[in-house]
Design a protein around this motif. Sequence first.
Motif, PDB file in Angstrom:
ATOM      1  N   TRP A   1      44.989  32.693  51.602  1.00 32.91           N
ATOM      2  CA  TRP A   1      45.086  34.142  51.460  1.00 32.91           C
ATOM      3  C   TRP A   1      44.082  34.895  52.325  1.00 32.91           C
ATOM      4  O   TRP A   1      44.208  36.110  52.487  1.00 32.91           O
TER       5      TRP A   1
ATOM      6  N   GLN B   1      42.488  38.612  51.699  1.00 32.35           N
ATOM      7  CA  GLN B   1      43.272  39.192  50.609  1.00 32.35           C
ATOM      8  C   GLN B   1      43.020  38.494  49.270  1.00 32.35           C
ATOM      9  O   GLN B   1      43.541  38.912  48.244  1.00 32.35           O
ATOM     10  N   THR B   2      42.211  37.443  49.272  1.00 30.25           N
ATOM     11  CA  THR B   2      41.876  36.758  48.033  1.00 30.25           C
ATOM     12  C   THR B   2      41.261  37.722  47.027  1.00 30.25           C
ATOM     13  O   THR B   2      41.491  37.613  45.822  1.00 30.25           O
TER      14      THR B   2
ATOM     15  N   ALA C   1      40.954  41.896  41.920  1.00 31.09           N
ATOM     16  CA  ALA C   1      41.209  43.308  41.634  1.00 31.09           C
ATOM     17  C   ALA C   1      42.408  43.464  40.702  1.00 31.09           C
ATOM     18  O   ALA C   1      42.392  44.303  39.789  1.00 31.09           O
ATOM     19  N   PHE C   2      43.421  42.646  40.902  1.00 29.13           N
ATOM     20  CA  PHE C   2      44.602  42.687  40.034  1.00 29.13           C
ATOM     21  C   PHE C   2      44.244  42.303  38.600  1.00 29.13           C
ATOM     22  O   PHE C   2      44.661  42.960  37.644  1.00 29.13           O
ATOM     23  N   ILE C   3      43.447  41.260  38.440  1.00 29.32           N
ATOM     24  CA  ILE C   3      43.019  40.842  37.101  1.00 29.32           C
ATOM     25  C   ILE C   3      42.193  41.944  36.438  1.00 29.32           C
ATOM     26  O   ILE C   3      42.380  42.245  35.253  1.00 29.32           O
TER      27      ILE C   3
ATOM     28  N   GLN D   1      32.967  48.146  36.872  1.00 33.08           N
ATOM     29  CA  GLN D   1      33.071  47.071  35.891  1.00 33.08           C
ATOM     30  C   GLN D   1      31.833  47.014  34.997  1.00 33.08           C
ATOM     31  O   GLN D   1      31.942  46.913  33.778  1.00 33.08           O
TER      32      GLN D   1
ATOM     33  N   LEU E   1      42.087  40.596  46.369  1.00 24.25           N
ATOM     34  CA  LEU E   1      43.125  41.356  45.674  1.00 24.25           C
ATOM     35  C   LEU E   1      43.508  40.689  44.350  1.00 24.25           C
ATOM     36  O   LEU E   1      43.890  41.378  43.402  1.00 24.25           O
ATOM     37  N   GLY E   2      43.395  39.368  44.281  1.00 21.94           N
ATOM     38  CA  GLY E   2      43.668  38.676  43.024  1.00 21.94           C
ATOM     39  C   GLY E   2      42.694  39.097  41.949  1.00 21.94           C
ATOM     40  O   GLY E   2      43.079  39.369  40.801  1.00 21.94           O
TER      41      GLY E   2
ATOM     42  N   LEU F   1      42.386  45.123  37.010  1.00 26.24           N
ATOM     43  CA  LEU F   1      43.300  46.211  36.671  1.00 26.24           C
ATOM     44  C   LEU F   1      44.012  45.924  35.354  1.00 26.24           C
ATOM     45  O   LEU F   1      44.136  46.803  34.495  1.00 26.24           O
ATOM     46  N   ILE F   2      44.445  44.688  35.161  1.00 25.27           N
ATOM     47  CA  ILE F   2      45.094  44.314  33.904  1.00 25.27           C
ATOM     48  C   ILE F   2      44.125  44.455  32.739  1.00 25.27           C
ATOM     49  O   ILE F   2      44.468  45.007  31.684  1.00 25.27           O
TER      50      ILE F   2
END
Length: 111
Positions: free
Chosen positions: A81, A84-85, A90-92, A12, A87-88, A94-95
């Motif tokens: 979560w 796994q929190t 990481a998803f953002i 990042q 992962l939220g 990735l977008i």
Amino acid sequence: MTSSLSFFAAFQVHTYRRLNGHPFSTTMTTGNVKSIGSALFGLLFTKGSKKANRILFTDSLLIVIGFGLGAFTATLLRDSWHAQTILGAAFILLIVFMLTQYDLRRHPENY
């Protein structure tokens, strides 16, 4: 888990270095807070062009507020979560990465 976080933080920081022509840190550091203070001082006490200071102040303030909102949301989601929190986030990221790649292909002169 720590090595994964370090990897994505390094990725990042290396990928996103400038915002509207100003250097900034995508990981929350004191540099973002310093940028807010410097830009605010420039807006209030300098007589030159205030447009650059206004842009820097706005961008830096949005970064700090975004970090605060993300940290607050992650804290709330942690109870349901658990680990796994992350992962939220990481998803953002990735977008954001996909949008950056799309923009890079459309406007390579901006990079």
